[in-house]
Design an enzyme around this catalytic site. Structure first.
Site, PDB file in Angstrom:
ATOM      1  N   ASP A   1     -52.491  36.429  40.198  1.00 16.53           N
ATOM      2  CA  ASP A   1     -51.833  36.462  41.498  1.00 16.53           C
ATOM      3  C   ASP A   1     -50.533  37.256  41.453  1.00 16.53           C
ATOM      4  O   ASP A   1     -49.799  37.237  40.459  1.00 16.53           O
ATOM      5  CB  ASP A   1     -51.540  35.019  41.937  1.00 16.53           C
ATOM      6  CG  ASP A   1     -50.846  34.941  43.274  1.00 16.53           C
ATOM      7  OD1 ASP A   1     -51.472  35.322  44.273  1.00 16.53           O
ATOM      8  OD2 ASP A   1     -49.685  34.498  43.317  1.00 16.53           O
TER       9      ASP A   1
ATOM     10  N   GLU B   1     -54.435  41.056  41.494  1.00 17.80           N
ATOM     11  CA  GLU B   1     -54.032  41.230  42.885  1.00 17.80           C
ATOM     12  C   GLU B   1     -52.767  42.083  42.851  1.00 17.80           C
ATOM     13  O   GLU B   1     -51.669  41.577  42.624  1.00 17.80           O
ATOM     14  CB  GLU B   1     -53.750  39.892  43.559  1.00 17.80           C
ATOM     15  CG  GLU B   1     -53.432  40.063  45.040  1.00 17.80           C
ATOM     16  CD  GLU B   1     -52.477  39.017  45.592  1.00 17.80           C
ATOM     17  OE1 GLU B   1     -52.380  38.913  46.813  1.00 17.80           O
ATOM     18  OE2 GLU B   1     -51.813  38.323  44.806  1.00 17.80           O
TER      19      GLU B   1
END
EC number: 2.4.1.18
Length: 724
Positions: A404, A457
């Protein structure tokens, strides 16, 4: 200050020099610290007892013991006002406690195999005991005590020993699995901090205690050998990968219980069956690392080595993954090394100093999430994070880590204004320490678990995110294509009358489509915070909204790149996602939503069945434009090809509500072409506009090709045609 005062104030940093047994040529002496005890006796292995003298009224007992040797065990029988108990003296196991740190700095795996609360066998002479070895890193603490139900959460009872490496250690024999514990830590000025959960805790208790639980990772019996063996042989870049992104707490709730959750075991039955029926290949879970605040969806983790207890035990989570594998479903988890919250029981200022975070708030505080940022340059923090990544692959057989907020790690000025960040040594904005950490993490993952994968990401154009470290890349296996997501959603949200002016939005992604190994994401981030649901982004009346949704979904499955769709998008969830409630499954009673679900099921099956649609997801040879310039009709056409160029699937999209009659499409070869999917079909709640199911190529030049086919294209529809 005397050592008795230190013990009484829970300020003793070297209890091993005071407590336990000591031996000389003439005698053996035992010293025991038992606050509140009336009397303490020593129970030898032969059952005989000898009473220790009270040496200090605060609770210090001691004396010479006859018949005790260095290779024999003893227990302490303690009498208090509340009753009596008999336990092994933990301070007789000093060498077993020190063993925790012998190899802890050698590799990341050693951290979770040596640190935390480890279940160990204690051997002394001919006797073997089961024990729990506790080891916690708090280098700047003046004292650390072990707390738990076993000592009534009294920080005076079990002071831990500080080692040269900054770890504090102690062994407690015969603790039951599932025992609650925390650490009482005093900072360098002897101030008592909020009780801390174990940073390496393997299991946890929920709010309000947030206590860690002792756990044995060696008891679960896996049944996924076939999956794990096959995984090692697969080339993930040529395999189909259609990912169903799930928030476990809100996918479905049990019955009408708005406050309850399906357990890992219940999810193993219901979620896996649904995913298999829908033909997805993988499940991606929003973070399951233990986290205190439901509203963070898991993106503010505290327990980087514990699956959240909201849905069951660590073994229950293993069962869920095991069942996924046995049913042919891969499991990806979101992993969050970019930031962590400052909850009192967590990592923030763990020993009164910045053990895990950067000291300077210009580097150590995240303005977007109001949370701490790990010190990516500190050796112990780097080991901690890489160990966490490996831990999930090792102990839980996870198939992939989606990392993330990578962009927030890469840039020192991320979400900061001038004067709010500190440049690197070269005066730039790249965080060299974070770059180095990510490269190391990826190297370790692929070295030890070559069948697993990492997915970034990363929302900028940072170069070579999914290229090997030896090629000066970050080393990820895949990267989310945030550009495609942003541009294509911007395009499809426009009224069809205006799409002629935004045609570049839907075609631009092919300029860079093979610069990285991309995953096309329609993630949870696109259906929250006022963005509305996916179907809610679509313009027009009810029918046109659904048709736009279907056309767009089919375009996505034709576009190069692996696929990811957030739960609810597949049946046209009308409301924006709410983590506090279940998806609106009742919508499937309506043909519109049932039709959308049917389309996603068929798109997944199509994508998996035809190598042309997945083998070349990450290579330019797998894609060829037919027509990308037809802005006037808001139409585009391309062909997908498999690796050996023996299969071709043509995709043509009509992004207007106007049917296109006698639409001529250039093709590469003569022969027959068959429609294998039409997003306008009646079974998908489409208009079922009449089209030719089979067409034969004619020697009529079109789109710079010698052959072409003529067909009718429905309104707001995508067609897939196979060269037979």
């Amino acid at each position: 200050m005397s050592y008795v005062q230190q013990l009484a104030l829970a300020q003793c940093s070297s209890p091993f020099t005071v407590l336990g047994a000591s031996f000389s040529k003439q005698s053996a002496t035992i010293t025991s610290w038992q606050p509140g005890a009336k009397s303490v006796s020593v129970v030898l292995q032969d059952g005989t007892t000898q009473t220790l003298a009270c040496q200090a009224s605060d609770g210090l007992f001691g004396g010479a013991i006859k018949g005790l040797s260095q290779d024999s065990l003893y227990k302490l029988r303690v009498e208090t006002d509340e009753g009596s108990f008999e336990r092994y003296d933990p301070y007789q196991f000093q060498s077993d406690a020190y063993h925790a740190v012998h190899f802890i700095d050698h590799s990341p795996q050693n951290l979770y195999s040596q640190g935390g609360a480890q279940q160990v066998d204690i051997e002394l002479g001919s006797k073997t005991l089961k024990g729990t070895r506790f080891c916690v890193y708090a280098p700047n603490a003046s004292a650390v005590s072990l707390l738990g139900d076993f000592n009534y959460w009294d920080g005076r009872c079990h002071p831990m020993q500080k080692t040269d490496l900054g770890y504090w250690v102690l062994v407690i024999p015969e603790l039951e699995l599932g025992t609650r514990y925390k650490y009482q830590i005093k900072d360098s000025h002897n101030n008592t901090l909020p009780h801390k959960a174990d940073p390496l805790g393997f299991a946890a208790e929920p709010y309000p205690s947030h206590a860690s639980l002792t756990f044995n990772h060696h008891s679960y019996q896996w049944g996924d050998d076939a999956w794990m063996a096959a995984r090692e042989q697969q080339d993930k870049y040529t395999q189909p990968m259609s990912i169903y992104e799930v928030h476990l707490g809100s996918w479905k709730r049990p019955g009408d219980n708005a406050n309850g959750y399906l357990t890992y075991k219940a999810l193993a039955a219901e979620l896996i069956a649904y995913v298999k029926d829908m033909n997805y290949t993988h499940i991606e879970l929003l973070p399951v690392s233990e986290f205190p605040f439901d509203g963070s969806w898991g993106y503010q983790p505290v327990g980087m080595f514990a699956p959240t207890c909201r849905f069951g035990s660590p073994d229950d989570f293993k069962y869920f993954v095991d069942q996924c594998h046995q049913h042919g479903i891969g499991v990806i988890i979101d992993w969050v090394p970019a930031h962590f919250p400052e909850d009192g029981h967590g990592l923030a200022r763990f020993d009164g100093s910045c053990v895990y975070e950067y000291e300077d708030p210009k580097r150590g505080w995240h303005p977007d999430w109001n949370s701490c940022i790990y010190d990516f340059g500190k050796g112990t923090v780097r080991q901690f994070l890489v160990a966490s990544a490996l831990f999930w692959l090792d102990k839980f057989h996870i198939d992939g880590l989606r990392v993330d907020a990578v962009a927030s790690m890469l840039y020192l000025d991320y979400s900061r204004n001038d004067g709010e960040w500190i440049p690197n040594v070269d005066g730039g904005n790249e965080n060299y320490e974070a770059i180095s950490l990510l490269r190391w993490m990826n190297e370790e993952v692929y070295k030890h678990f070559p069948g697993a994968m990492t997915i970034a990401e990363e929302s900028t154009s940072f170069p070579k995110v999914s290229r090997p470290v030896f090629d000066n890349g970050l080393g990820f296996g895949f990267k989310w294509n945030m550009g495609w997501m942003h541009d294509s959603l911007h395009y499809i949200s426009k009224d069809p009358a205006y799409r002629v002016y935004h045609h570049n939005d839907i075609t631009f992604s092919m300029v860079y489509a093979f610069d990285e190994n991309f995953v096309l994401p329609i993630s949870h981030d696109e259906v929250v915070h006022g963005k509305g649901s996916l179907i809610g982004k679509m313009p027009g009346d009810e029918w046109q909204q659904a048709a736009n949704h279907r056309c767009y979904a089919a375009f996505m499955f034709g576009h190069p790149g692996k696929k990811l769709n957030f739960m609810g998008c597949e049946f046209g969830q009308s409301a924006e996602w709410n983590h506090d409630s279940s998806l609106d499954w009742h919508l499937l009673a309506y043909p519109k939503h049932e039709g959308l679900q049917h389309l996603y099921r068929d798109l997944n099956a199509l994508y998996k069945s035809y190598p042309a649609l997945h083998e070349g997801d990450n290579v330019s040879s797998g894609f060829e434009w037919i027509d990308h310039s037809n802005a006037e009709q808001s139409a585009l056409s391309f062909v997908r090809k498999n690796r050996d160029n023996t299969q071709s699937v043509y995709v043509t999209c009509n992004f207007t509500p106007v049917p296109r009659h006698h639409f001529r499409l250039g093709v590469n070869e003569p022969g027959e072409y068959q429609v294998i999917l039409n997003s306008d079909s009646a079974k998908y709640w489409g208009s079922d506009f009449p089209i030719q199911q089979h067409v034969v190529a004619e020697q009529v030049g079109m789109h710079d090709r010698a052959y072409s086919i003529e067909l009718d294209i429905p309104p707001l529809a995508t067609l897939f045609l196979l060269k037979v």
